[in-house]
Design an enzyme around this catalytic site. Structure first.
Site, PDB file in Angstrom:
ATOM      1  N   HIS A 240      -2.067 -34.222 -47.746  1.00  0.00           N
ATOM      2  CA  HIS A 240      -2.780 -34.539 -46.497  1.00  0.00           C
ATOM      3  C   HIS A 240      -4.255 -34.250 -46.730  1.00  0.00           C
ATOM      4  O   HIS A 240      -4.605 -33.212 -47.290  1.00  0.00           O
ATOM      5  CB  HIS A 240      -2.231 -33.667 -45.361  1.00  0.00           C
ATOM      6  CG  HIS A 240      -2.602 -34.168 -44.003  1.00  0.00           C
ATOM      7  ND1 HIS A 240      -3.887 -34.142 -43.529  1.00  0.00           N
ATOM      8  CD2 HIS A 240      -1.852 -34.716 -43.006  1.00  0.00           C
ATOM      9  CE1 HIS A 240      -3.914 -34.651 -42.306  1.00  0.00           C
ATOM     10  NE2 HIS A 240      -2.687 -35.013 -41.966  1.00  0.00           N
ATOM     11  N   ARG A 287      -3.621 -42.127 -46.307  1.00  0.00           N
ATOM     12  CA  ARG A 287      -3.843 -40.757 -46.759  1.00  0.00           C
ATOM     13  C   ARG A 287      -4.148 -40.586 -48.234  1.00  0.00           C
ATOM     14  O   ARG A 287      -4.952 -39.735 -48.608  1.00  0.00           O
ATOM     15  CB  ARG A 287      -2.572 -39.953 -46.502  1.00  0.00           C
ATOM     16  CG  ARG A 287      -2.593 -39.336 -45.197  1.00  0.00           C
ATOM     17  CD  ARG A 287      -1.340 -38.588 -44.942  1.00  0.00           C
ATOM     18  NE  ARG A 287      -1.270 -38.538 -43.504  1.00  0.00           N
ATOM     19  CZ  ARG A 287      -0.236 -38.139 -42.821  1.00  0.00           C
ATOM     20  NH1 ARG A 287       0.839 -37.745 -43.455  1.00  0.00           N
ATOM     21  NH2 ARG A 287      -0.283 -38.111 -41.529  1.00  0.00           N
ATOM     22  N   HIS A 348       1.641 -32.140 -48.455  1.00  0.00           N
ATOM     23  CA  HIS A 348       2.048 -32.276 -47.055  1.00  0.00           C
ATOM     24  C   HIS A 348       3.462 -32.835 -46.884  1.00  0.00           C
ATOM     25  O   HIS A 348       4.182 -32.424 -45.987  1.00  0.00           O
ATOM     26  CB  HIS A 348       1.047 -33.195 -46.361  1.00  0.00           C
ATOM     27  CG  HIS A 348       1.329 -33.443 -44.918  1.00  0.00           C
ATOM     28  ND1 HIS A 348       1.270 -32.439 -43.967  1.00  0.00           N
ATOM     29  CD2 HIS A 348       1.662 -34.585 -44.246  1.00  0.00           C
ATOM     30  CE1 HIS A 348       1.552 -32.948 -42.782  1.00  0.00           C
ATOM     31  NE2 HIS A 348       1.810 -34.244 -42.923  1.00  0.00           N
ATOM     32  N   ARG A 383       3.609 -42.323 -47.632  1.00  0.00           N
ATOM     33  CA  ARG A 383       4.097 -42.453 -46.245  1.00  0.00           C
ATOM     34  C   ARG A 383       2.963 -42.745 -45.276  1.00  0.00           C
ATOM     35  O   ARG A 383       1.922 -42.104 -45.311  1.00  0.00           O
ATOM     36  CB  ARG A 383       4.796 -41.162 -45.817  1.00  0.00           C
ATOM     37  CG  ARG A 383       5.127 -41.128 -44.339  1.00  0.00           C
ATOM     38  CD  ARG A 383       5.964 -39.947 -43.982  1.00  0.00           C
ATOM     39  NE  ARG A 383       5.262 -38.696 -44.039  1.00  0.00           N
ATOM     40  CZ  ARG A 383       4.580 -38.169 -43.030  1.00  0.00           C
ATOM     41  NH1 ARG A 383       4.476 -38.821 -41.873  1.00  0.00           N
ATOM     42  NH2 ARG A 383       4.001 -36.996 -43.159  1.00  0.00           N
TER      43      ARG A 383
HETATM   44  P1  FAD Z   1      12.868 -29.929 -41.326  1.00  0.00           P
HETATM   45  O1  FAD Z   1      12.389 -30.078 -39.936  1.00  0.00           O
HETATM   46  O2  FAD Z   1      11.921 -29.410 -42.326  1.00  0.00           O
HETATM   47  O3  FAD Z   1      14.141 -28.997 -41.256  1.00  0.00           O
HETATM   48  C1  FAD Z   1      14.773 -28.549 -42.435  1.00  0.00           C
HETATM   49  C2  FAD Z   1      15.971 -27.730 -42.021  1.00  0.00           C
HETATM   50  O4  FAD Z   1      16.788 -27.506 -43.165  1.00  0.00           O
HETATM   51  C3  FAD Z   1      15.621 -26.354 -41.488  1.00  0.00           C
HETATM   52  O5  FAD Z   1      16.442 -26.066 -40.390  1.00  0.00           O
HETATM   53  C4  FAD Z   1      15.951 -25.421 -42.649  1.00  0.00           C
HETATM   54  O6  FAD Z   1      16.311 -24.125 -42.244  1.00  0.00           O
HETATM   55  C5  FAD Z   1      17.143 -26.141 -43.236  1.00  0.00           C
HETATM   56  N1  FAD Z   1      17.397 -25.795 -44.631  1.00  0.00           N
HETATM   57  C6  FAD Z   1      16.633 -26.067 -45.712  1.00  0.00           C
HETATM   58  N2  FAD Z   1      17.219 -25.561 -46.829  1.00  0.00           N
HETATM   59  C7  FAD Z   1      18.382 -24.974 -46.433  1.00  0.00           C
HETATM   60  C8  FAD Z   1      19.396 -24.267 -47.093  1.00  0.00           C
HETATM   61  N3  FAD Z   1      19.382 -24.036 -48.409  1.00  0.00           N
HETATM   62  N4  FAD Z   1      20.428 -23.785 -46.363  1.00  0.00           N
HETATM   63  C9  FAD Z   1      20.483 -23.963 -45.023  1.00  0.00           C
HETATM   64  N5  FAD Z   1      19.524 -24.644 -44.335  1.00  0.00           N
HETATM   65  C10 FAD Z   1      18.489 -25.132 -45.032  1.00  0.00           C
HETATM   66  N6  FAD Z   1       5.616 -36.198 -39.347  1.00  0.00           N
HETATM   67  C11 FAD Z   1       5.391 -37.091 -38.363  1.00  0.00           C
HETATM   68  O7  FAD Z   1       6.080 -38.117 -38.300  1.00  0.00           O
HETATM   69  N7  FAD Z   1       4.423 -36.847 -37.434  1.00  0.00           N
HETATM   70  C12 FAD Z   1       3.640 -35.747 -37.461  1.00  0.00           C
HETATM   71  O8  FAD Z   1       2.793 -35.570 -36.596  1.00  0.00           O
HETATM   72  C13 FAD Z   1       3.831 -34.809 -38.502  1.00  0.00           C
HETATM   73  N8  FAD Z   1       3.059 -33.694 -38.588  1.00  0.00           N
HETATM   74  C14 FAD Z   1       3.336 -32.763 -39.556  1.00  0.00           C
HETATM   75  C15 FAD Z   1       2.610 -31.580 -39.584  1.00  0.00           C
HETATM   76  C16 FAD Z   1       2.896 -30.596 -40.510  1.00  0.00           C
HETATM   77  C17 FAD Z   1       2.102 -29.326 -40.552  1.00  0.00           C
HETATM   78  C18 FAD Z   1       3.956 -30.807 -41.443  1.00  0.00           C
HETATM   79  C19 FAD Z   1       4.295 -29.769 -42.454  1.00  0.00           C
HETATM   80  C20 FAD Z   1       4.676 -31.993 -41.417  1.00  0.00           C
HETATM   81  C21 FAD Z   1       4.373 -32.972 -40.479  1.00  0.00           C
HETATM   82  N9  FAD Z   1       5.105 -34.160 -40.417  1.00  0.00           N
HETATM   83  C22 FAD Z   1       4.867 -35.067 -39.420  1.00  0.00           C
HETATM   84  C23 FAD Z   1       6.282 -34.349 -41.277  1.00  0.00           C
HETATM   85  C24 FAD Z   1       7.534 -34.022 -40.468  1.00  0.00           C
HETATM   86  O9  FAD Z   1       7.280 -32.910 -39.638  1.00  0.00           O
HETATM   87  C25 FAD Z   1       8.705 -33.701 -41.363  1.00  0.00           C
HETATM   88  O10 FAD Z   1       8.841 -34.665 -42.363  1.00  0.00           O
HETATM   89  C26 FAD Z   1      10.010 -33.690 -40.554  1.00  0.00           C
HETATM   90  O11 FAD Z   1       9.881 -32.812 -39.471  1.00  0.00           O
HETATM   91  C27 FAD Z   1      11.166 -33.265 -41.435  1.00  0.00           C
HETATM   92  O12 FAD Z   1      12.284 -33.063 -40.626  1.00  0.00           O
HETATM   93  P2  FAD Z   1      13.690 -32.731 -41.277  1.00  0.00           P
HETATM   94  O13 FAD Z   1      14.662 -32.667 -40.167  1.00  0.00           O
HETATM   95  O14 FAD Z   1      13.943 -33.664 -42.394  1.00  0.00           O
HETATM   96  O15 FAD Z   1      13.470 -31.280 -41.931  1.00  0.00           O
HETATM   97  C1  SIN Z   2      -0.873 -35.287 -38.718  1.00  0.00           C
HETATM   98  O1  SIN Z   2      -0.817 -34.968 -37.542  1.00  0.00           O
HETATM   99  O2  SIN Z   2      -1.918 -35.552 -39.325  1.00  0.00           O
HETATM  100  C2  SIN Z   2       0.384 -35.367 -39.477  1.00  0.00           C
HETATM  101  C3  SIN Z   2       1.000 -36.647 -39.187  1.00  0.00           C
HETATM  102  C4  SIN Z   2       2.034 -36.948 -40.219  1.00  0.00           C
HETATM  103  O3  SIN Z   2       2.280 -36.168 -41.123  1.00  0.00           O
HETATM  104  O4  SIN Z   2       2.603 -38.032 -40.115  1.00  0.00           O
END
Ligand code: FAD
Ligand code: SIN
Length: 530
Positions: A240, A287, A348, A383
């Site tokens: 990012h 990005r 990111h 992405r």
């Molecule tokens: P996560 O929400 O990361 O959840 C992972 C889960 O897996 C957790 O519950 C964790 O405990 C569990 N887990 C992992 N390993 C294990 C294990 N070994 N055993 C048991 N449990 C485990 N995307 C957007 O589209 N818009 C945005 O505005 C945006 N902003 C972002 C801002 C930040 C700061 C970050 C870091 C990311 C952002 N993203 C954004 C990306 C987006 O947030 C993530 O890609 C998305 O939330 C991932 O969701 P997920 O359900 O795949 O995993």
């Molecule tokens: C951001 O708010 O810049 C993150 C958005 C994203 O990761 O898609």
């Protein structure tokens, strides 16, 4: 070794973020679902998301335009059928979130739409600048209230239980659940189910500087790989452009929406706006382009950071649009309504992951994946902003629907062997884990970062090989702990990233190498086969 199915449910989901909870809620009216999280339920990236969720919601916007923007950002490596599937599923996904109580910002009767890099239209729904927190809360509240969903925090999955772990060994490759260590007791427990969904998030913590939470150690990707599933495009690690530069707070994101709403990138001493020199879309280029431009200016001028300035938009506008960031920066002595914010690029998002199809199915019978741990073909080589949460909702639901549709064909798990601890002892060298963890993150940052060369990648590969021997030896002799599990996965993921990067002999999207600066005419996925 005794068989054990004490923790048995219809469907097991590993991960309680947007992908895992969406899948759980779509299954729970019909099935008993168990959801594991390795820490607290809201400790994944989902709760940290700021900018919002991309969806075509305005009359002037079109699916074709969102699809085109996604493909352009992804440098043509995207799978068009997947892009269409996700983009067309977006409006309904937003509607379901609103029904669950996500309080999206409104403008009159319509949802307020903000803008981010790479989007040719305003199309990001959001809840101020803390969208992820609101989404996590709504999904979690619904899951807690559902009688068929059992949420198990502090349960760290170690490895998938497969046909190899059946009491009567079989090479069939089925996945029957997972072995996980209970943080409270330190004991390893077995969770079995007819279907298992990986929703474990990304691998950002493979890098020294990352906006991702501490738990982003690529556990699901590493577990699936060890169990025999293919992974794809792991070289496409997204940086990012604008992470706060601060010596104490190292991973606070400044949302891309700040640039979307008029923020400009400037050289600190001169105030020179440099992005127009790199791309016609200036601060709103995708990005990879903006992060590379910042990296270039930082290295060229010997800077610690560049400035992101939105103060010209006025205090009322800024505090209304970015209340969370404004408050956070004030605590650090920065008033963004009056002065620029020091920023640097940081890891990111993990674009690559476990290969899935449009039903969320992996290569292994009984194993599904959704969200950041997966590679669905949506993101390609880079992405598009705010397409990630969207992918979690669309594929969380798709996996759930496929499981429901095929339920009668999914066999029940056979007796599975219990975890064998007869040949290991407690570790007396915890310091080794911390040391190795830091070493991996440092050389990945230095050698496998925004700009790569073959020589740097080979250096990283050499270190990974040495560390792998050390960590495998350690793993074979000592009782597993959450830290050891994460270290092993971090190393496994680093290996997959470096192997993929060495395999790609071109520069495309997030993979930029000085040895192959050209983009080849045909876009081909990097697919690693275990
Ligand atoms: P996560 O929400 O990361 O959840 C992972 C889960 O897996 C957790 O519950 C964790 O405990 C569990 N887990 C992992 N390993 C294990 C294990 N070994 N055993 C048991 N449990 C485990 N995307 C957007 O589209 N818009 C945005 O505005 C945006 N902003 C972002 C801002 C930040 C700061 C970050 C870091 C990311 C952002 N993203 C954004 C990306 C987006 O947030 C993530 O890609 C998305 O939330 C991932 O969701 P997920 O359900 O795949 O995993
Ligand atoms: C951001 O708010 O810049 C993150 C958005 C994203 O990761 O898609």
């Amino acid at each position: 070794m005794a068989s054990s199915s004490a923790n048995s449910s219809d469907v097991l989901i590993i991960g309680s973020g947007a992908a895992g909870l969406t899948a759980a809620l779509n299954l729970a009216d019909r099935f008993k679902v168990t959801v594991l999280a390795k820490g607290q339920l809201n400790e994944g990236s989902t709760a940290w998301a700021q900018g919002g969720i991309a969806a075509v919601l305005e009359p002037g916007d079109t699916f074709d335009s969102h699809i085109e923007d996604t493909m352009i950002a992804g440098a043509g490596l995207n799978d068009r059928a997947t892009v269409e599937f996700v983009v067309e599923g977006a409006p309904a996904a937003i509607e379901r979130l609103a029904q669950l109580g996500v309080p999206f910002n409104m403008e009159g009767d319509a949802r307020h739409l903000t803008r981010e890099g790479g989007h040719s239209h305003r199309r990001i729904v959001h809840v101020d600048d803390a969208t992820g927190w609101a989404v996590q809360e709504a999904l979690q509240n619904a899951a807690v209230a559902h009688p068929n969903i059992t949420l198990v925090p502090d349960m760290v999955a170690i490895d998938l239980a497969t046909s190899r772990h059946e009491e009567r060994y079989s090479g069939a490759g089925n996945v029957w659940g997972v072995y996980a260590v209970n943080r409270a007791t330190g004991r390893v427990e077995l969770y079995t189910a007819r279907a298992t969904i990986l929703a474990t998030g990304g691998a950002g913590r493979t890098y020294l500087f990352s906006t991702a939470p501490r738990g982003a150690t690529g556990d699901g990707i590493a577990m699936a790989w060890r169990a025999g599933a293919r992974v794809s495009n792991m070289e496409m690690m997204q940086f990012h452009p604008t992470c706060l530069y601060n010596l104490e707070v190292k991973n606070f994101l400044i949302t891309e929406a700040v640039r979307g709403e008029g923020g400009r990138l400037l050289i600190p001493d001169t105030g020179y706006r440099f992005m127009p020199d790199f791309d016609d879309r200036a601060e709103l280029a995708p990005r990879d382009i903006v992060a590379r431009a910042i990296d270039h200016e930082i290295k060229r001028l010997g800077l610690d950071y560049v400035h992101l300035d939105i103060s010209h938009m006025g205090a009322a506008f800024i505090t209304h649009h970015f209340p969370t960031i404004y408050e956070k920066l004030l605590t650090l002595g920065i008033d963004m309504t009056k002065e620029p914010i020091p920023v640097v690029p940081a890891q990111h998002y993990t674009c690559g992951g476990v290969v899935i199809d449009l039903d969320g199915k992996t290569d292994l019978p009984g194993l599904y994946a959704a969200g950041e741990c997966s590679e669905s073909g949506l993101h390609g080589a880079n992405r598009l902003a705010s397409n990630s949460l969207l992918e979690c909702f669309v594929f969380g639901e798709a996996a759930a629907k496929h499981i429901a549709k095929c339920w009668d064909e999914l066999p029940a798990p056979p007796p599975i062997r219990a975890w064998d601890e007869s040949r290991v002892e407690d570790s007396d060298e915890e310091v080794v884990i911390k040391q190795n963890w830091t070493e991996i993150r440092r050389f990945m940052w230095n050698y496998v970062g925004i700009v790569r060369t073959t020589k740097r990648l080979q250096r990283a590969q050499h270190r990974i090989k040495l560390l792998t021997e050390e960590v495998n030896d350690y793993y074979g002799h000592f009782r597993v702990t959450p830290d050891l599990i994460e270290l092993r996965n971090l190393l496994q993921t680093a290996d997959l990233i470096v192997r993929s990067a060495l395999h790609r002999h071109e520069s495309r999207g997030l993979h930029y190498t000085l040895d192959y600066p050209e983009t080849l005419p045909v876009a081909v996925d990097t697919v690693l086969v275990p």
